[in-house]
Design a protein around this motif. Structure first.
Motif, PDB file in Angstrom:
ATOM      1  N   PRO A 144      42.248  33.903  54.453  1.00  0.00           N
ATOM      2  CA  PRO A 144      40.900  33.840  55.135  1.00  0.00           C
ATOM      3  C   PRO A 144      40.028  34.405  54.014  1.00  0.00           C
ATOM      4  N   VAL A 145      38.996  33.760  53.594  1.00  0.00           N
ATOM      5  CA  VAL A 145      37.942  34.581  52.981  1.00  0.00           C
ATOM      6  C   VAL A 145      37.003  35.547  53.634  1.00  0.00           C
ATOM      7  N   ILE A 146      37.253  36.886  53.234  1.00  0.00           N
ATOM      8  CA  ILE A 146      36.389  37.571  54.363  1.00  0.00           C
ATOM      9  C   ILE A 146      35.113  38.003  53.857  1.00  0.00           C
ATOM     10  N   ASN A 147      34.962  37.862  52.696  1.00  0.00           N
ATOM     11  CA  ASN A 147      33.804  38.211  51.898  1.00  0.00           C
ATOM     12  C   ASN A 147      33.103  37.351  50.941  1.00  0.00           C
ATOM     13  N   SER A 148      32.099  36.961  51.013  1.00  0.00           N
ATOM     14  CA  SER A 148      31.697  35.878  49.677  1.00  0.00           C
ATOM     15  C   SER A 148      31.277  36.600  48.196  1.00  0.00           C
ATOM     16  N   SER A 149      31.400  38.145  48.359  1.00  0.00           N
ATOM     17  CA  SER A 149      31.222  38.722  47.140  1.00  0.00           C
ATOM     18  C   SER A 149      32.131  38.684  46.370  1.00  0.00           C
ATOM     19  N   PRO A 150      32.067  38.692  44.802  1.00  0.00           N
ATOM     20  CA  PRO A 150      33.110  38.927  43.990  1.00  0.00           C
ATOM     21  C   PRO A 150      33.921  40.340  44.226  1.00  0.00           C
ATOM     22  N   ILE A 151      34.904  40.354  43.657  1.00  0.00           N
ATOM     23  CA  ILE A 151      35.805  41.494  43.597  1.00  0.00           C
ATOM     24  C   ILE A 151      35.452  42.586  42.199  1.00  0.00           C
ATOM     25  N   PHE A 152      35.424  43.305  42.180  1.00  0.00           N
ATOM     26  CA  PHE A 152      35.285  44.411  41.003  1.00  0.00           C
ATOM     27  C   PHE A 152      36.361  45.229  40.926  1.00  0.00           C
ATOM     28  N   ILE A 153      37.148  45.379  39.696  1.00  0.00           N
ATOM     29  CA  ILE A 153      38.288  46.287  39.544  1.00  0.00           C
ATOM     30  C   ILE A 153      37.946  47.379  38.406  1.00  0.00           C
ATOM     31  N   HIS A 154      37.671  48.360  38.535  1.00  0.00           N
ATOM     32  CA  HIS A 154      37.451  49.489  37.523  1.00  0.00           C
ATOM     33  C   HIS A 154      38.657  50.308  37.241  1.00  0.00           C
ATOM     34  N   VAL A 155      38.892  50.520  35.948  1.00  0.00           N
ATOM     35  CA  VAL A 155      39.949  51.371  35.575  1.00  0.00           C
ATOM     36  C   VAL A 155      39.538  51.868  34.313  1.00  0.00           C
ATOM     37  N   HIS A 156      39.176  53.276  34.280  1.00  0.00           N
ATOM     38  CA  HIS A 156      38.654  54.143  33.283  1.00  0.00           C
ATOM     39  C   HIS A 156      37.291  53.422  32.757  1.00  0.00           C
ATOM     40  N   ASP A 157      37.268  52.814  31.337  1.00  0.00           N
ATOM     41  CA  ASP A 157      36.069  52.386  30.675  1.00  0.00           C
ATOM     42  C   ASP A 157      36.165  50.721  30.805  1.00  0.00           C
ATOM     43  N   TYR A 158      37.116  50.379  31.731  1.00  0.00           N
ATOM     44  CA  TYR A 158      37.221  48.779  31.879  1.00  0.00           C
ATOM     45  C   TYR A 158      36.872  48.428  33.374  1.00  0.00           C
ATOM     46  N   ALA A 159      36.170  47.198  33.152  1.00  0.00           N
ATOM     47  CA  ALA A 159      35.932  46.499  34.505  1.00  0.00           C
ATOM     48  C   ALA A 159      36.229  45.149  34.574  1.00  0.00           C
ATOM     49  N   VAL A 160      36.864  44.692  35.413  1.00  0.00           N
ATOM     50  CA  VAL A 160      37.099  43.122  35.813  1.00  0.00           C
ATOM     51  C   VAL A 160      36.418  42.759  36.860  1.00  0.00           C
ATOM     52  N   GLU A 161      35.707  41.578  36.877  1.00  0.00           N
ATOM     53  CA  GLU A 161      35.054  40.929  38.122  1.00  0.00           C
ATOM     54  C   GLU A 161      36.029  39.713  38.237  1.00  0.00           C
ATOM     55  N   VAL A 162      36.379  39.556  39.805  1.00  0.00           N
ATOM     56  CA  VAL A 162      37.027  38.315  40.139  1.00  0.00           C
ATOM     57  C   VAL A 162      36.030  37.385  40.844  1.00  0.00           C
ATOM     58  N   PRO A 163      35.592  36.306  40.800  1.00  0.00           N
ATOM     59  CA  PRO A 163      34.797  35.749  41.231  1.00  0.00           C
ATOM     60  C   PRO A 163      35.279  34.999  42.576  1.00  0.00           C
ATOM     61  N   VAL A 164      34.384  34.879  43.773  1.00  0.00           N
ATOM     62  CA  VAL A 164      34.796  34.179  44.862  1.00  0.00           C
ATOM     63  C   VAL A 164      35.526  32.753  44.519  1.00  0.00           C
ATOM     64  N   GLY A 165      36.475  32.424  45.026  1.00  0.00           N
ATOM     65  CA  GLY A 165      37.155  31.023  44.663  1.00  0.00           C
ATOM     66  C   GLY A 165      37.982  30.948  43.483  1.00  0.00           C
ATOM     67  N   ALA A 166      38.000  32.299  42.755  1.00  0.00           N
ATOM     68  CA  ALA A 166      39.058  32.125  41.685  1.00  0.00           C
ATOM     69  C   ALA A 166      40.318  31.972  42.227  1.00  0.00           C
ATOM     70  N   GLU A 167      41.146  31.054  41.051  1.00  0.00           N
ATOM     71  CA  GLU A 167      42.555  30.808  41.803  1.00  0.00           C
ATOM     72  C   GLU A 167      43.475  31.347  40.712  1.00  0.00           C
ATOM     73  N   SER A 168      44.566  31.786  41.356  1.00  0.00           N
ATOM     74  CA  SER A 168      45.512  32.534  40.417  1.00  0.00           C
ATOM     75  C   SER A 168      46.537  31.451  39.843  1.00  0.00           C
ATOM     76  N   ARG A 169      46.923  31.893  38.775  1.00  0.00           N
ATOM     77  CA  ARG A 169      47.971  30.993  37.870  1.00  0.00           C
ATOM     78  C   ARG A 169      48.999  31.873  37.549  1.00  0.00           C
ATOM     79  N   SER A 170      50.266  31.325  37.634  1.00  0.00           N
ATOM     80  CA  SER A 170      51.389  31.922  37.451  1.00  0.00           C
ATOM     81  C   SER A 170      51.896  31.257  35.984  1.00  0.00           C
ATOM     82  N   SER A 171      52.567  31.962  34.959  1.00  0.00           N
ATOM     83  CA  SER A 171      52.865  31.405  33.782  1.00  0.00           C
ATOM     84  C   SER A 171      54.577  31.072  34.163  1.00  0.00           C
ATOM     85  N   SER A 172      54.822  30.002  33.586  1.00  0.00           N
ATOM     86  CA  SER A 172      56.229  29.551  33.714  1.00  0.00           C
ATOM     87  C   SER A 172      56.960  29.768  32.664  1.00  0.00           C
TER      88      SER A 172
END
Length: 96
Positions: free
Chosen positions: A68-96
């Motif tokens: 279930p979608v709990i929040n309609s806000s994007p997810i932000f991941i911060h590690v040291h000087d790096y930041a990643v934004e994962v937008p709502v509705g983003a799909e995961s892709r696995s490499s084969s």
């Protein structure tokens, strides 16, 4: 001798040296160990331990189909000087 075997051997030597209360040069003379190798492994093991501590705080996340979608806000991941934004509705892709 594998690298893993060497690491175990040098970790044991470092522990023995630290518990001896002697300085590196004294301990190496008494145990017929090359001082330069001792300093090399001391530095290497400290760096490996520091690298391990940096990544030790990561926790696994399990996402299942139809979660279930709990929040309609994007997810932000911060590690040291790096930041990643994962937008709502983003799909995961696995490499084969």
């Amino acid at each position: 001798m594998t690298l893993s075997d060497k690491r175990i051997e040098w970790e044991a030597r470092m522990k023995e040296w630290k518990e001896s209360g002697r300085n590196v040069a004294q301990w190496c003379r008494e145990h017929d160990v090359n001082v330069h190798q001792m300093y090399y492994w001391k530095q290497r093991l400290q760096k490996e331990n520091a690298d391990t501590k940096e990544t030790a705080n990561w926790l696994p996340v399990q996402v299942t189909e139809g979660s279930p979608v709990i929040n309609s806000s994007p997810i932000f991941i911060h590690v040291h000087d790096y930041a990643v934004e994962v937008p709502v509705g983003a799909e995961s892709r696995s490499s084969s």
